[in-house]
Write an enzyme that holds these catalytic residues in place. Structure first.
Site, mmCIF file in Angstrom:
data_model
loop_
_atom_site.group_PDB
_atom_site.id
_atom_site.type_symbol
_atom_site.label_atom_id
_atom_site.label_comp_id
_atom_site.label_asym_id
_atom_site.label_seq_id
_atom_site.Cartn_x
_atom_site.Cartn_y
_atom_site.Cartn_z
ATOM 1 N N ALA A 108 28.324 0.188 18.898
ATOM 2 C CA ALA A 108 28.783 1.509 19.323
ATOM 3 C C ALA A 108 28.685 1.651 20.831
ATOM 4 O O ALA A 108 27.842 1.022 21.481
ATOM 5 C CB ALA A 108 27.947 2.591 18.639
ATOM 6 N N GLY A 110 27.254 -2.287 15.374
ATOM 7 C CA GLY A 110 28.478 -1.849 14.710
ATOM 8 C C GLY A 110 29.538 -2.926 14.661
ATOM 9 O O GLY A 110 30.368 -2.949 13.759
ATOM 10 N N GLU A 119 28.824 -4.833 11.668
ATOM 11 C CA GLU A 119 29.139 -3.991 10.508
ATOM 12 C C GLU A 119 30.640 -3.901 10.282
ATOM 13 O O GLU A 119 31.111 -3.910 9.137
ATOM 14 C CB GLU A 119 28.531 -2.605 10.712
ATOM 15 C CG GLU A 119 27.007 -2.635 10.611
ATOM 16 C CD GLU A 119 26.363 -1.321 11.014
ATOM 17 O OE1 GLU A 119 25.602 -0.766 10.217
ATOM 18 O OE2 GLU A 119 26.609 -0.853 12.159
ATOM 19 N N GLU A 136 19.795 -2.452 16.342
ATOM 20 C CA GLU A 136 19.634 -1.011 16.525
ATOM 21 C C GLU A 136 18.172 -0.592 16.666
ATOM 22 O O GLU A 136 17.855 0.372 17.379
ATOM 23 C CB GLU A 136 20.274 -0.254 15.351
ATOM 24 C CG GLU A 136 21.796 -0.301 15.311
ATOM 25 C CD GLU A 136 22.340 -1.485 14.544
ATOM 26 O OE1 GLU A 136 23.547 -1.483 14.244
ATOM 27 O OE2 GLU A 136 21.571 -2.431 14.239
#
Length: 264
Positions: free
Chosen positions: A71, A115, A118, A138
């Site tokens: 992100a 992310g 992911e 994270e």
């Protein structure tokens, strides 16, 4: 297919190679960070590829150095609980890949972090370059994965390895990722995209409704019990016998020729 509508994309480049739609994430100023703009553009491109029959499979890749770096922290660091809750952060926009009925392959070179990892796992499967590295760091910035890693990564590589990655934030290289089942194949970085497109083209050459049914059946295995999954598989299997493509495929096998599927 006319791609002029997407001539001004800011975070990615797209092209069509025969029946394969290729999406190359390309935002070098922030290492392909997953910004709101990137997901807005990605959603529009996926919608376009899904709506055109000429596209029968999709490949998502990045640069040779980074697939996606997670992100965009500059966009989210000042958000509070009510911000992320009310705007449905991640849920709104990020998960368009998971609703694609057409096959989506992630071709990962370099870093797929947070992310980015992911997003790769949202695809139907991952092929990796020999320089690929996967991670969920994270926890190092005071949060946890929020785009599915605690669930998808655990299902793919098992609880122990997923816990190891998520609790320590360590990286996993391509060789380990393939050994554990996160990655299906590894290619030299210079050949990755071409090889991914070849795989997608192979899938694209098959009966599209049957490919979609097969994808549905495998995805169901992640959501149900074994007996329920087998029951759904059996129903989908039976339904292929209503297709002209099933008759053509089996006739071609008996006659030792290449089938000519019509997606019917």
């Amino acid at each position: 297919m006319n791609l002029n509508t997407f001539a001004n994309l800011k975070t990615m480049n797209i092209e069509v190679r025969d029946e394969v739609g290729l999406i190359c994430l390309n935002s070098p100023s922030n290492n392909n960070a997953l910004s709101e703009l990137m997901f807005s553009e990605l959603t529009k491109v996926l919608d376009h590829f899904e709506s055109h029959d000429v596209i029968r499979a999709i490949v998502i890749t990045g640069t040779e150095k980074v697939f996606a770096a997670g992100a965009d922290i500059s966009e989210i660091q000042n958000k509070n609980y009510i911000d992320v809750y009310q705007e449905q952060f991640i849920t709104a926009g990020w998960e368009r890949i998971t609703t694609c009925r057409k096959p989506v392959i992630a071709a990962v070179a370099g870093y797929a972090v947070g992310g980015g990892c992911e997003v790769a796992m949202m695809c139907d499967f991952i092929v990796a370059a020999d320089n690929a590295n996967f991670g969920q760091p994270e926890i190092k910035i005071g949060t946890i994965p929020g785009a599915g890693a605690t669930q998808r990564l655990t299902r793919l590589i098992g609880k122990s390895k997923a816990m190891d990655m998520i609790l320590t934030g360590r990286m996993m290289d391509a060789e380990e990722a393939e050994r554990l089942g996160l990655v299906s194949r590894i290619f030299p970085v210079s050949e990755l995209v071409d090889e991914a497109v070849k795989i997608a083209a192979k899938i694209a050459s098959l009966s599209q409704p049957v490919v979609m049914m097969a994808k549905t059946a495998v995805n169901i295995s992640q959501e149900t019990t074994l007996s329920q999954g087998v029951q759904m598989e059996r129903s989908l299997f039976y339904s292929t016998y209503s297709l002209e493509d099933q008759k053509e495929g089996m006739a071609a096998f008996i006659e030792k020729r290449k089938p000519e599927f019509k997606d019917k």
